[in-house]
Design an enzyme around this catalytic site. Sequence first.
Site, PDB file in Angstrom:
ATOM      1  CE1 TYR A  16      29.496 -30.342  39.261  1.00  0.00           C
ATOM      2  CE2 TYR A  16      28.654 -31.972  40.794  1.00  0.00           C
ATOM      3  CZ  TYR A  16      28.884 -30.651  40.455  1.00  0.00           C
ATOM      4  OH  TYR A  16      28.481 -29.660  41.311  1.00  0.00           O
TER       5      TYR A  16
ATOM      6  NE  ARG B 227      21.888 -31.049  36.179  1.00  0.00           N
ATOM      7  CZ  ARG B 227      21.626 -30.907  37.467  1.00  0.00           C
ATOM      8  NH1 ARG B 227      20.923 -29.868  37.898  1.00  0.00           N
ATOM      9  NH2 ARG B 227      22.048 -31.798  38.348  1.00  0.00           N
TER      10      ARG B 227
ATOM     11  CD  GLU C 177      23.121 -21.632  41.299  1.00  0.00           C
ATOM     12  OE1 GLU C 177      22.380 -22.616  41.208  1.00  0.00           O
ATOM     13  OE2 GLU C 177      23.980 -21.342  40.445  1.00  0.00           O
TER      14      GLU C 177
HETATM   15  N1  PDD Z   1      24.780 -29.602  43.506  1.00  0.00           N
HETATM   16  N2  PDD Z   1      22.874 -25.078  42.063  1.00  0.00           N
HETATM   17  C1  PDD Z   1      24.148 -25.481  42.165  1.00  0.00           C
HETATM   18  C2  PDD Z   1      25.234 -24.480  42.008  1.00  0.00           C
HETATM   19  C3  PDD Z   1      24.445 -26.843  42.417  1.00  0.00           C
HETATM   20  O1  PDD Z   1      25.718 -27.252  42.506  1.00  0.00           O
HETATM   21  C4  PDD Z   1      23.380 -27.765  42.586  1.00  0.00           C
HETATM   22  C5  PDD Z   1      23.625 -29.238  42.808  1.00  0.00           C
HETATM   23  C6  PDD Z   1      22.053 -27.290  42.480  1.00  0.00           C
HETATM   24  C7  PDD Z   1      20.851 -28.198  42.613  1.00  0.00           C
HETATM   25  O2  PDD Z   1      20.717 -29.042  41.504  1.00  0.00           O
HETATM   26  P1  PDD Z   1      20.047 -30.496  41.638  1.00  0.00           P
HETATM   27  O3  PDD Z   1      18.718 -30.275  42.235  1.00  0.00           O
HETATM   28  O4  PDD Z   1      19.985 -30.976  40.262  1.00  0.00           O
HETATM   29  O5  PDD Z   1      20.948 -31.307  42.537  1.00  0.00           O
HETATM   30  C8  PDD Z   1      21.837 -25.944  42.195  1.00  0.00           C
HETATM   31  C9  PDD Z   1      25.130 -30.996  43.659  1.00  0.00           C
HETATM   32  C10 PDD Z   1      24.174 -31.765  44.506  1.00  0.00           C
HETATM   33  C11 PDD Z   1      26.568 -31.117  44.132  1.00  0.00           C
HETATM   34  O6  PDD Z   1      27.382 -30.391  43.601  1.00  0.00           O
HETATM   35  O7  PDD Z   1      26.874 -31.954  44.980  1.00  0.00           O
END
Ligand code: PDD
Length: 286
Positions: free
Chosen positions: A33, A52, A182
């Site tokens: 997703y 990505r 994270e």
């Molecule tokens: N989550 N790490 C994890 C485990 C994540 O699920 C996310 C993003 C990120 C940050 O990635 P980005 O900057 O590309 O959003 C890091 C999204 C927002 C979600 O699951 O809603």
Amino acid sequence: MSRIVHVNGALLPEAEATVSVFDRGFLMADGVYEVTSVLGGKLIDFDGHCRRLARSLAELEMQNPHTDAEWLQIHREMVAQNGVVDGMVYLQVTRGNPGDRDFAFPGPETKPTVVLFTQSKPGLAENPQAAIGLRVISVPDIRWGRRDIKTVQLLYPSMGKMMAKKAGVDDSWFVEDGTVTEGTSNNAYIVKGNRIITRPLSSDILHGITRVAVLRFAAEAQMEVEERPFTIAEAQAADEAFITSASAFVMPVVEIDGQAVGTGKPGRVVPRLREIYLEEMRKAAI
Ligand code: PDD
């Protein structure tokens, strides 16, 4: 208000949209997703999310059902159909419905399932939480070893959010072998003086799209960026801490495991980074 959602090329009222019970996304969490923010009706960092997505699909040997130009058109259609000004577009691609349950991947005759929907969040960039900051707890990271692939296996991150909720705080930071990987749905950082410290990219963490932009803006603002793992104790003793994600942008973290970070209030660096991020990304939105 009923949304218009996208299922395999069809735009449907949400109540009429269906996916098979044999879909591998449903049975096996065999899907990936992306979440792309919308500000002022425009997509934030769309190219990054598209890149990505292509990588996640390739790592799982799944077909990419659309070209980047088609994905852009589909995202814009979702924003327009639902009148989204501020909010998110959620996109999911699964390995599809092979007609029965089987562990082995189906052949190319099984087409991926594509689903998109929007979430309207008026004032998304003015989230009052940014002025207060988040409180987090640390929890063991027991997720699988390919966290760089953005799969829909979100059970443990959901459990991490529930652990935070039960502890009366906002979120959890995952810890593995003594260092922070994270957050449940975001990347984690600390600030020491003029230096931003964050875990380097590997299969331990999701390669955040917001992370790329924020580290670039930090370097442009003459800050030092150090990509290395850090411990909870180091984070608690840092000047500031924060998380990044497509939906939270840049958000201060002011407490870790009950201990205040810095003054226990958002500091000087993180709110400035948030401001720069939002300003630059709004300019580049498409
Ligand atoms: N989550 N790490 C994890 C485990 C994540 O699920 C996310 C993003 C990120 C940050 O990635 P980005 O900057 O590309 O959003 C890091 C999204 C927002 C979600 O699951 O809603």
